[in-house]
Design a protein around this motif. Sequence first.
Motif, PDB file in Angstrom:
ATOM      1  N   VAL A 329      -5.758 -10.518   2.053  1.00 26.70           N
ATOM      2  CA  VAL A 329      -6.813 -10.042   1.383  1.00 26.70           C
ATOM      3  C   VAL A 329      -7.113  -8.425   1.365  1.00 26.70           C
ATOM      4  CG1 VAL A 329      -9.444 -10.789   0.697  1.00 26.70           C
ATOM      5  CG2 VAL A 329      -7.037 -13.109   0.646  1.00 26.70           C
ATOM      6  N   ALA A 330      -7.100  -8.609   2.933  1.00 23.73           N
ATOM      7  CA  ALA A 330      -7.309  -7.336   3.059  1.00 23.73           C
ATOM      8  C   ALA A 330      -6.925  -5.937   3.317  1.00 23.73           C
ATOM      9  CB  ALA A 330      -7.470  -7.357   5.106  1.00 23.73           C
ATOM     10  N   GLU A 331      -6.178  -6.721   3.152  1.00 29.34           N
ATOM     11  CA  GLU A 331      -4.634  -6.042   2.843  1.00 29.34           C
ATOM     12  C   GLU A 331      -5.018  -5.501   1.479  1.00 29.34           C
ATOM     13  OE1 GLU A 331      -0.693  -6.257   4.853  1.00 29.34           O
ATOM     14  OE2 GLU A 331      -2.300  -5.785   6.933  1.00 29.34           O
ATOM     15  N   LEU A 332      -4.304  -6.426   0.781  1.00 29.93           N
ATOM     16  CA  LEU A 332      -4.731  -6.571  -1.015  1.00 29.93           C
ATOM     17  C   LEU A 332      -5.984  -5.536  -1.218  1.00 29.93           C
ATOM     18  CD1 LEU A 332      -2.643  -7.446  -3.360  1.00 29.93           C
ATOM     19  CD2 LEU A 332      -4.520  -9.273  -3.004  1.00 29.93           C
ATOM     20  N   ILE A 333      -7.086  -6.247  -1.119  1.00 32.06           N
ATOM     21  CA  ILE A 333      -8.359  -5.326  -1.289  1.00 32.06           C
ATOM     22  C   ILE A 333      -7.928  -3.089  -0.442  1.00 32.06           C
ATOM     23  CG2 ILE A 333     -10.535  -4.070  -0.640  1.00 32.06           C
ATOM     24  CD1 ILE A 333     -10.993  -7.285   0.145  1.00 32.06           C
ATOM     25  N   HIS A 337       0.235  -3.588  -0.354  1.00 29.28           N
ATOM     26  CA  HIS A 337       1.301  -4.641  -1.586  1.00 29.28           C
ATOM     27  C   HIS A 337       1.838  -6.331  -0.626  1.00 29.28           C
ATOM     28  CE1 HIS A 337       0.420  -2.007  -4.813  1.00 29.28           C
ATOM     29  NE2 HIS A 337       1.033  -0.976  -3.819  1.00 29.28           N
ATOM     30  N   PRO A 338       0.203  -6.488  -0.241  1.00 30.39           N
ATOM     31  CA  PRO A 338       1.284  -7.973   0.906  1.00 30.39           C
ATOM     32  C   PRO A 338       2.344  -8.527   0.789  1.00 30.39           C
ATOM     33  CG  PRO A 338      -1.204  -8.054   0.436  1.00 30.39           C
ATOM     34  CD  PRO A 338      -0.663  -6.890   0.179  1.00 30.39           C
ATOM     35  N   HIS A 339       2.281  -9.163   1.073  1.00 32.52           N
ATOM     36  CA  HIS A 339       3.332 -10.565   0.468  1.00 32.52           C
ATOM     37  C   HIS A 339       2.652 -11.980   0.627  1.00 32.52           C
ATOM     38  CE1 HIS A 339       7.688  -8.599   0.561  1.00 32.52           C
ATOM     39  NE2 HIS A 339       6.939  -8.023   1.342  1.00 32.52           N
ATOM     40  N   PRO A 340       2.953 -12.648  -0.817  1.00 29.16           N
ATOM     41  CA  PRO A 340       1.883 -13.855  -0.684  1.00 29.16           C
ATOM     42  C   PRO A 340       2.998 -14.340   0.634  1.00 29.16           C
ATOM     43  CG  PRO A 340       3.631 -14.232  -2.857  1.00 29.16           C
ATOM     44  CD  PRO A 340       3.366 -12.541  -1.792  1.00 29.16           C
ATOM     45  N   ILE A 341       1.456 -15.629   0.552  1.00 24.46           N
ATOM     46  CA  ILE A 341       1.880 -17.055   2.063  1.00 24.46           C
ATOM     47  C   ILE A 341       2.671 -17.655   1.168  1.00 24.46           C
ATOM     48  CG2 ILE A 341       1.158 -18.001   3.466  1.00 24.46           C
ATOM     49  CD1 ILE A 341      -1.525 -15.524   3.815  1.00 24.46           C
ATOM     50  N   LYS A 342       4.153 -17.640   1.620  1.00 22.21           N
ATOM     51  CA  LYS A 342       4.802 -19.141   1.353  1.00 22.21           C
ATOM     52  C   LYS A 342       3.651 -20.271   2.080  1.00 22.21           C
ATOM     53  CE  LYS A 342       8.650 -16.599   1.376  1.00 22.21           C
ATOM     54  NZ  LYS A 342       9.492 -16.057   2.624  1.00 22.21           N
TER      55      LYS A 342
END
Length: 465
Positions: A329-333, A337-342
């Motif tokens: 979330v910090a990277e998104l903000i 462009h982080p990968h979602p967590i699986k």
Amino acid sequence: MAAQSFDVIVVGAGPGGYVAAIRASQLGQKVAIVEREHLGGICLNWGCIPTKAMLRSAEVFHLMERAKEFGLKADGIGYDLPAVVARSRAVAKQLSGGIGHLMKKNKVTVFMGAATLPKAGVVSVKTDKGSEELTAKNIILATGARARELPGLEADGDLVWSYKHALVAKRMPKKLLVIGSGAIGIEFASFFNTLGSDTTVVEVMDRILPVEDAEISAFAKKSFVKQGMKIMEKAAVKKLDRKPGVGVTAHIEVGGKVETHEFDTVISAVGIVGNVENLGLEALGVKIDRTHVVTDEFCRTGVPGLFAIGDIAGAPWLAHKASHEGVMVAELIAGGHPHPIKPGSIAGCTYCYPQVASVGMTEAKAKEAGHTVKVGRFPFIGNGKAIALGESEGMIKTVFDAKTGELLGAHMIGAEVTELIQGYVIGRQLETTEEDLMNTVFPHPTLSEMMHEAVLDAYGRTLHM
């Protein structure tokens, strides 16, 4: 008083919240974190860390009792419960203090108090000194969860304990009832049983450790029973008659009949509920489903600029999942462009004796999902290091897709498996196939060689069995 403005406000300083705050600050954001109780949250203060400290004491005690096997002498073995508890609390305190240091080092402003969200982009904090108003374009909810309480089975701290009471146990239970056999229930059952409590575990599902692979659950049950634990599956505690100073009569329904059993202490570990109340979430339009905030794969709540991470955002309820979501979330903000967590690549660990660890699908789940599977198994008894350690009880199981060679899941029980599981986690993250794993050289003599053998076994190539 004028509102203080930030780029990011994090509500809750557990392993999700404080990590989100650190990462956001590293990415150049001006960050505030709000915490109403302790920095480090449940995990550091009342969960993961202090329980491991207590379980380590039980493990050392168990080894001392086995001294003769190792050619050693240890006489008059005993334990001092207040000292065991004191060590556990000291470990928690040391780490909690470390979080304060990390916040300073990363220039995160800490507000100690209870938060509410009166409107979008605003956090009001009720502190000892009054209330502070904070504003930010982005707010991360990381308020965690608490123990679920079933009507009639509520903890009172005397006869019926929650995990918090068990962590600061004032006495060693003589006859203990543990309600629930998930990770928390089984860890406490294992701790008290090892130190000599006559322990009974009641599980409403058809097997203990119900989220684990069925073979691992069966192996664990056999091991616990051998250690003197009583296990009641497909059973439900209907009522507790409390007699202060005497004990508890538990009415347990099993096989359609209600039986009564006497105990002096009960630990309730029947799951958790999200801390979603009194924040003002409903008024903001946040969707809540069974005490958890509904989010998308990037932890967005649907309300612009409002994210929810960790236990409040639903299963799996694990500290490492919360931390990773915080970073994402910090990277998104910050425009990344982080990968979602699986969720399928997040390992679960239970620190009972023997330890249990797993990642990915169980054999049953893999078949349900339509995979044709190849399954490999390798027992601890076939491993030189396990025998040298005197830990020959355990097994490692792998589940592969027969067509593609994808590692669908891995399941382990035995000494140090909570450390070993990460090898398979990395394997899944890098999308390795059975061939990659077979061609990997594992060091000898190590427990990790069993991970290699369990892969080889799935393809009929095992060497040491």
